[in-house]
Design a protein around this motif. Structure first.
Motif, PDB file in Angstrom:
ATOM      1  N   GLY A 202      -8.124  10.356  -2.302  1.00  0.00           N
ATOM      2  CA  GLY A 202      -7.999  11.010  -1.004  1.00  0.00           C
ATOM      3  C   GLY A 202      -9.099  12.024  -0.757  1.00  0.00           C
TER       4      GLY A 202
ATOM      5  N   ASP B 200      -4.018  12.357   1.409  1.00  0.00           N
ATOM      6  CA  ASP B 200      -3.945  10.978   1.895  1.00  0.00           C
ATOM      7  C   ASP B 200      -4.596   9.968   0.952  1.00  0.00           C
ATOM      8  OD1 ASP B 200      -2.459  11.506   4.185  1.00  0.00           O
ATOM      9  OD2 ASP B 200      -4.238  11.967   5.365  1.00  0.00           O
TER      10      ASP B 200
ATOM     11  N   LYS C 122       0.858  -1.183   0.000  1.00  0.00           N
ATOM     12  CA  LYS C 122       0.000   0.000   0.000  1.00  0.00           C
ATOM     13  C   LYS C 122       0.898   1.238   0.000  1.00  0.00           C
ATOM     14  CE  LYS C 122      -3.778  -0.058   2.404  1.00  0.00           C
ATOM     15  NZ  LYS C 122      -4.734  -0.010   3.519  1.00  0.00           N
TER      16      LYS C 122
ATOM     17  N   LYS D   7       0.822   5.374   0.245  1.00  0.00           N
ATOM     18  CA  LYS D   7      -0.022   6.469   0.734  1.00  0.00           C
ATOM     19  C   LYS D   7       0.578   7.794   0.275  1.00  0.00           C
ATOM     20  CE  LYS D   7      -1.122   3.711   4.779  1.00  0.00           C
ATOM     21  NZ  LYS D   7      -0.962   3.570   6.221  1.00  0.00           N
TER      22      LYS D   7
ATOM     23  N   GLU E 174      -4.534   6.666  -1.503  1.00  0.00           N
ATOM     24  CA  GLU E 174      -3.853   5.383  -1.351  1.00  0.00           C
ATOM     25  C   GLU E 174      -3.932   4.578  -2.644  1.00  0.00           C
ATOM     26  OE1 GLU E 174      -4.479   4.506   3.403  1.00  0.00           O
ATOM     27  OE2 GLU E 174      -5.565   3.297   1.960  1.00  0.00           O
TER      28      GLU E 174
END
Length: 179
Positions: A121, A130, A65, A67, A132
């Motif tokens: 985000g 933010d 993942k 971010k 992802e």
């Protein structure tokens, strides 16, 4: 690495796309894949209770993942449904307990990954977005201080941990051995 080293923390990391001329992928935080073996709970005659039995060299699906703080375009290109060879390079800070000096050492994780989902985000003025990107990992190799420590390749029946390939015999049983 010396035995009196105390690993402390990540100094920093960068992510590169090997398939795209080693281009810097992103300034992003990374959740590296977890290695979890397939297992079955066993119980019955001869067992006083139950236990989980991992299947040698077989792992559950691995995911990475990324971010992102904000959308900038290159992170959206990563959502194309094609495999990417990612090269995560990091520097770890360790304390040499004998000399009380800090000694950085490298961590490198190379993986082949396919996108699963991308969130852009949140739009909140003055804040990180933010977003992802989650990707499925089909190959994973980790180097610590220049030495390969883990290599997991489920598609080719490879599970090497600290130089031991735990699927060698299984490949032979399945007629996959090259010898």
């Amino acid at each position: 690495m010396a035995t009196n080293m105390i690993p402390e923390k990540l100094i920093n990391a960068k992510i590169y796309d090997i398939d795209n001329s080693n281009a810097l992928v992103a300034v992003a935080d990374v959740d590296l894949p977890e290695i979890e073996y397939l297992s079955e709970s066993l119980s019955g005659s001869g067992i006083a209770g139950e236990y989980d039995s991992p299947t040698i060299g077989h792992t559950k699906a691995m995911k990475i993942k990324l971010k992102f703080r904000a959308v900038y375009g290159d992170d959206l290109v990563m959502v194309a449904p094609t495999p990417r060879t990612l090269d995560v390079r990091a520097s770890i800070q360790a304390l040499d307990a004998g000399s009380s000096e800090y000694v950085p050492y490298p961590l490198r994780a190379v993986m082949v990954a396919m996108p699963l989902k991308k969130g852009l985000g949140k739009l909140d003025p003055g804040k990180k977005m933010d977003g992802e990107l989650e990707m499925s990992v089909s190959y994973y190799k980790v180097y610590v201080d220049g030495s390969a420590v883990v290599e997991i390749d489920p598609l080719n029946f490879v599970c090497i941990i600290d130089g031991v390939d735990y699927l060698t015999t299984v490949r032979e049983h399945l007629g996959l051995s090259t010898s």
